[in-house]
Design an enzyme around this catalytic site. Sequence first.
Site, short mmCIF file in Angstrom:
data_model
loop_
_atom_site.label_atom_id
_atom_site.label_comp_id
_atom_site.label_asym_id
_atom_site.label_seq_id
_atom_site.Cartn_x
_atom_site.Cartn_y
_atom_site.Cartn_z
N TYR A 113 48.08 46.29 39.83
CA TYR A 113 48.17 45.14 40.71
C TYR A 113 49.67 44.82 40.85
O TYR A 113 50.58 44.74 40.17
CB TYR A 113 47.62 43.83 40.10
N LYS A 210 38.60 36.19 41.03
CA LYS A 210 37.80 37.06 42.03
C LYS A 210 36.13 36.83 41.83
O LYS A 210 35.64 35.82 41.91
CB LYS A 210 38.29 38.20 41.74
C1 PLP Z 1 44.08 39.06 41.92
C2 PLP Z 1 44.42 39.95 41.08
C3 PLP Z 1 45.06 39.79 39.84
C4 PLP Z 1 45.86 38.29 39.67
O1 PLP Z 1 45.06 37.11 39.63
P1 PLP Z 1 45.27 35.94 40.10
O2 PLP Z 1 44.14 34.97 39.59
O3 PLP Z 1 45.32 35.92 41.72
O4 PLP Z 1 46.68 35.73 39.43
C5 PLP Z 1 45.31 40.55 39.24
N1 PLP Z 1 44.70 41.92 39.21
C6 PLP Z 1 43.79 42.00 39.96
C7 PLP Z 1 43.20 43.56 40.12
C8 PLP Z 1 43.71 41.21 41.20
O5 PLP Z 1 43.04 41.68 42.21
#
Ligand code: PLP
Length: 396
Positions: A113, A210
Site C-alpha cells: 500500500y 474497506k
Molecule cells: C486503504 C488501505 C489501507 C489504509 O487504510 P486506511 O483506513 O485508509 O488508513 C491499507 N492497506 C490497503 C491495502 C488499503 O487499501
Amino acid sequence: MTLRDDTLLTHLGRAPAHHAGTVNTPVYRSSTFIWPDTSTLKNHLRDADDPHYRGHIYGRNGNPTTTAFEDAVAQLEGGFRGLIMPSGLAAIVGAVLAVARAGDHLLVTDNCYWHARQVFDQILPRYGIQATYFAPMLGEDIAGLIQPNTRLVYAEAPGSSTFEVQDIPALARVAHAHGALLMLDNTWATPLFFKAFEHGVDISIHAATKYLVGHSDAMLGVIVTSEALYAGVRETVRQLGYIASADDAYLGLRGLRTLGVRLRQHERSALAVARWLQQRPEVAEVLHPALPGTVGHETFKRDFLGSTGLFGVVLEPFPESSVNRFLESLQLFAMGASWGGFESLIRTQQRHPSAQIAPGVLLRLHVGLEAVEDLIADLQQGLQHLTVTPPARNLP
Ligand SMILES: *Cc1c(COP(=O)(O)O)cnc(C)c1O
C-alpha cells in the site's frame, strides 16, 4: 460444533444477555468507567498492566463495543485477538512500531500500500528502522535478502494496485527460519477469504475502512496477532494512544453481519466485469487474481477462499485526454480513493518499481453492488471515448 463462517458472521461480537437483551452490542460512548468501591479501583489499577484483562478501565483501553469488534475479527481470521485502530494505516504503523526497534531491518513487498511505503521510507528511518523492498513474486528467494537484523517480512497479497498474489506460506517459512516475523496486509481478501494464521502469518492488519465497514462511512483499522505477540503489540499500540471510537466499532460490527453476502456479490460481479473487459480491444491486460494468466493465480487458487471486487486494468496506449474523457463519461463508476463500499469506483493508479505489467494507463476498478449489467453498459458507453486506434499488438 465447528461453525461455518456465515454462522460466525451473524453471531460473533454479540452478547444479548450482557446488554439488556439487545440483538446488537450497543455503542458504549465512554471515556470513564466509574468504580463502585476502592477495592475495585485498586484491582483495576493492578489489572490494567495485564494485557489479558478484559475489564474496562478507561476508554483508551477499549470498551464493550470495541472489544466485541476485535474479538469478532480475530475469531473469523483464526488469530488470537484483535486490536482496534483508528485507520488501516494506523494499524500498519502501530503493528510495525510494536515489533521493530532501532537497528532493525524490514523486508517489505514492493507492491505494498502506497502510504505504508511512505511511512517505511520517510518516518521509520528517523527512528533507526530501515526497510528494503523485494519483488512480490520472489517467494522463498527472499532468503537471499534477509539480513542478520531483519525483524519483519511485510507482505500484501494481492497487492492492491497491481494484484500479484504472494506465496504467503513460502514467505512465512523463510521469515521464521531466520527468526523474523511475517506481517500481512490482508485488506483485499478480508478474514473471510484468506485465513492468514493458517498460512503462517504472525500479524495481520486490515483497513476495516474497506470491506469490513463496507459502506464508505467510517475510517477503521484492526491488527490481529498470534497469541505470542498479542500482549506486546497491545502494550505498544495502547501506550501510543491508538484507539477507535465505539461508534466506528459499531459500524465495523454492523458491516460484518453482511460481509459474506456482500463479498460473494462483489466477487461475482467483479469477475463478470473483468472477463468482459478482457475481451475489449481497448484493454491490454486485466489484473485479477482469480483469472488465469494473472501473476500469482496458481497461489491464489491454492490458498484463497474467494476473490473480492477490486482489480486492475491496463489500457492500450491512448492519449491522456481520451482516457480522461472515458473516466468523466462514466455514470456509475465514480472517481474516488478507497474501495470496499457498496458503490463502484474507478481511478488511475501508480505502478510500483518492479511491476511487470503492460505499459498503458493502469486503472483500478472497485465493482460495487449495482446490477452488473448496468455496470457493463456504463463501461461500454464510456469506452467509446477511447477514440484513437491503438497500435496493432504483436500477436503470436
Ligand atoms: C486503504 C488501505 C489501507 C489504509 O487504510 P486506511 O483506513 O485508509 O488508513 C491499507 N492497506 C490497503 C491495502 C488499503 O487499501
